[in-house]
Design a protein around this motif. Structure first.
Motif, PDB file in Angstrom:
ATOM      1  N   GLU A  31       0.831  -1.209   0.000  1.00 58.05           N
ATOM      2  CA  GLU A  31       0.000   0.000   0.000  1.00 58.05           C
ATOM      3  C   GLU A  31       0.865   1.257   0.000  1.00 58.05           C
ATOM      4  O   GLU A  31       0.550   2.228  -0.689  1.00 58.05           O
ATOM      5  N   LYS A  32       1.962   1.219   0.745  1.00 62.35           N
ATOM      6  CA  LYS A  32       2.876   2.357   0.759  1.00 62.35           C
ATOM      7  C   LYS A  32       3.490   2.559  -0.623  1.00 62.35           C
ATOM      8  O   LYS A  32       3.614   3.691  -1.099  1.00 62.35           O
ATOM      9  N   GLU A  33       3.871   1.456  -1.277  1.00 60.61           N
ATOM     10  CA  GLU A  33       4.456   1.562  -2.608  1.00 60.61           C
ATOM     11  C   GLU A  33       3.437   2.050  -3.625  1.00 60.61           C
ATOM     12  O   GLU A  33       3.772   2.828  -4.516  1.00 60.61           O
ATOM     13  N   ALA A  34       2.194   1.625  -3.493  1.00 61.96           N
ATOM     14  CA  ALA A  34       1.157   2.100  -4.406  1.00 61.96           C
ATOM     15  C   ALA A  34       0.957   3.608  -4.256  1.00 61.96           C
ATOM     16  O   ALA A  34       0.835   4.332  -5.252  1.00 61.96           O
ATOM     17  N   ALA A  35       0.960   4.080  -3.028  1.00 64.42           N
ATOM     18  CA  ALA A  35       0.838   5.521  -2.787  1.00 64.42           C
ATOM     19  C   ALA A  35       2.062   6.254  -3.321  1.00 64.42           C
ATOM     20  O   ALA A  35       1.948   7.338  -3.906  1.00 64.42           O
TER      21      ALA A  35
ATOM     22  N   GLU B  49       1.861   6.528  -7.102  1.00 62.22           N
ATOM     23  CA  GLU B  49       0.936   7.600  -7.480  1.00 62.22           C
ATOM     24  C   GLU B  49       1.616   8.967  -7.331  1.00 62.22           C
ATOM     25  O   GLU B  49       1.521   9.824  -8.218  1.00 62.22           O
ATOM     26  N   ALA B  50       2.332   9.143  -6.242  1.00 63.63           N
ATOM     27  CA  ALA B  50       3.029  10.411  -6.004  1.00 63.63           C
ATOM     28  C   ALA B  50       4.129  10.627  -7.029  1.00 63.63           C
ATOM     29  O   ALA B  50       4.314  11.749  -7.529  1.00 63.63           O
ATOM     30  N   ILE B  51       4.865   9.579  -7.357  1.00 62.04           N
ATOM     31  CA  ILE B  51       5.929   9.676  -8.352  1.00 62.04           C
ATOM     32  C   ILE B  51       5.346  10.035  -9.710  1.00 62.04           C
ATOM     33  O   ILE B  51       5.917  10.837 -10.452  1.00 62.04           O
ATOM     34  N   ASP B  52       4.210   9.454 -10.045  1.00 60.03           N
ATOM     35  CA  ASP B  52       3.578   9.762 -11.326  1.00 60.03           C
ATOM     36  C   ASP B  52       3.090  11.207 -11.366  1.00 60.03           C
ATOM     37  O   ASP B  52       3.247  11.895 -12.384  1.00 60.03           O
ATOM     38  N   GLU B  53       2.512  11.675 -10.272  1.00 57.10           N
ATOM     39  CA  GLU B  53       2.065  13.067 -10.213  1.00 57.10           C
ATOM     40  C   GLU B  53       3.256  14.020 -10.330  1.00 57.10           C
ATOM     41  O   GLU B  53       3.181  15.044 -11.013  1.00 57.10           O
ATOM     42  N   LEU B  54       4.365  13.670  -9.697  1.00 54.24           N
ATOM     43  CA  LEU B  54       5.574  14.484  -9.785  1.00 54.24           C
ATOM     44  C   LEU B  54       6.119  14.474 -11.214  1.00 54.24           C
ATOM     45  O   LEU B  54       6.525  15.503 -11.744  1.00 54.24           O
TER      46      LEU B  54
ATOM     47  N   ALA C  41       4.342  15.039  -2.687  1.00 54.80           N
ATOM     48  CA  ALA C  41       4.866  13.685  -2.866  1.00 54.80           C
ATOM     49  C   ALA C  41       5.736  13.206  -1.712  1.00 54.80           C
ATOM     50  O   ALA C  41       5.865  11.998  -1.488  1.00 54.80           O
ATOM     51  N   GLU C  42       6.310  14.122  -0.988  1.00 52.97           N
ATOM     52  CA  GLU C  42       7.345  13.791  -0.006  1.00 52.97           C
ATOM     53  C   GLU C  42       6.956  12.669   0.952  1.00 52.97           C
ATOM     54  O   GLU C  42       7.655  11.658   1.048  1.00 52.97           O
ATOM     55  N   ASP C  43       5.896  12.817   1.673  1.00 55.79           N
ATOM     56  CA  ASP C  43       5.548  11.827   2.699  1.00 55.79           C
ATOM     57  C   ASP C  43       5.278  10.457   2.099  1.00 55.79           C
ATOM     58  O   ASP C  43       5.699   9.440   2.643  1.00 55.79           O
ATOM     59  N   ARG C  44       4.573  10.431   0.972  1.00 53.20           N
ATOM     60  CA  ARG C  44       4.205   9.137   0.387  1.00 53.20           C
ATOM     61  C   ARG C  44       5.421   8.375  -0.138  1.00 53.20           C
ATOM     62  O   ARG C  44       5.514   7.172   0.027  1.00 53.20           O
TER      63      ARG C  44
ATOM     64  N   ASP D 168      10.084   4.332   0.711  1.00 50.20           N
ATOM     65  CA  ASP D 168      11.515   4.092   0.520  1.00 50.20           C
ATOM     66  C   ASP D 168      12.257   5.403   0.753  1.00 50.20           C
ATOM     67  O   ASP D 168      12.363   6.243  -0.129  1.00 50.20           O
ATOM     68  N   GLU D 169      12.782   5.545   1.952  1.00 53.22           N
ATOM     69  CA  GLU D 169      13.421   6.801   2.353  1.00 53.22           C
ATOM     70  C   GLU D 169      14.626   7.145   1.477  1.00 53.22           C
ATOM     71  O   GLU D 169      14.843   8.304   1.136  1.00 53.22           O
ATOM     72  N   ALA D 170      15.401   6.150   1.079  1.00 52.86           N
ATOM     73  CA  ALA D 170      16.584   6.416   0.254  1.00 52.86           C
ATOM     74  C   ALA D 170      16.185   7.009  -1.098  1.00 52.86           C
ATOM     75  O   ALA D 170      16.847   7.910  -1.607  1.00 52.86           O
ATOM     76  N   SER D 171      15.097   6.507  -1.673  1.00 49.01           N
ATOM     77  CA  SER D 171      14.623   7.061  -2.946  1.00 49.01           C
ATOM     78  C   SER D 171      14.236   8.516  -2.781  1.00 49.01           C
ATOM     79  O   SER D 171      14.532   9.349  -3.630  1.00 49.01           O
ATOM     80  N   TRP D 172      13.564   8.809  -1.676  1.00 49.72           N
ATOM     81  CA  TRP D 172      13.159  10.190  -1.455  1.00 49.72           C
ATOM     82  C   TRP D 172      14.363  11.092  -1.228  1.00 49.72           C
ATOM     83  O   TRP D 172      14.400  12.219  -1.718  1.00 49.72           O
ATOM     84  N   ASP D 173      15.364  10.606  -0.507  1.00 43.19           N
ATOM     85  CA  ASP D 173      16.537  11.426  -0.213  1.00 43.19           C
ATOM     86  C   ASP D 173      17.193  11.939  -1.493  1.00 43.19           C
ATOM     87  O   ASP D 173      17.605  13.096  -1.569  1.00 43.19           O
TER      88      ASP D 173
END
Length: 135
Positions: free
Chosen positions: A27-31, A34-39, A73-76, A81-86
């Motif tokens: 569920e976290k990855e699905a969110a 979605e956030a990555i696609d919106e970005l 997108a940040e929180d989702r 995956d924190e490393a991806s966000w970093d």
């Protein structure tokens, strides 16, 4: 009446908060997907409006649009995956700093030359983050 409404709102907020804590990794990855696609959409839209004639003010307006998408997108993404966000966050910081530091009297060509690489790096970081998920 006000006390009842406050109680209902508090209970609703707690329920939503607790349900977010109980999300599965899928569920976290699905969110995050979605956030990555919106970005991606925002970056593509913004990128298509920036060209060799774009002024410093237009780059700054673009930065504002990207900032809204980053904040959304940040929180989702970070939750999945924190490393991806970093990496995305670091690229965002570099782009934001570059836009902030470009001389306001720069010609459009000078502005583009000093900003286009940082914008491309932000897009690339987003792409790498997306590749880490099964979107």
């Amino acid at each position: 009446m006000k006390k009842t409404l406050a109680t209902v709102l508090t209970a609703s907020a707690l329920t939503l908060g607790l349900s977010a804590c109980g999300q599965s990794q899928e569920e976290k990855e699905a969110a995050a997907c979605e956030a990555i696609d919106e970005l991606r959409t925002t970056l593509a839209d913004v990128g298509s409006t920036l060209n060799a004639q774009s002024t410093v003010d237009e780059w700054r307006d673009a930065r504002f649009e990207v900032r809204k998408a980053i904040e959304k997108a940040e929180d989702r993404i970070e939750e999945a995956d924190e490393a991806s966000w970093d990496e995305v966050d670091d690229a965002w910081d570099r782009f934001e700093d570059a836009v902030e530091n470009v001389d306001g009297s720069s010609t459009p060509e000078e502005a583009r030359a000093s900003l286009v690489d940082d914008f491309a790096q932000l897009q690339a970081a987003r792409d790498r983050a997306a590749s880490g998920f099964s979107c």
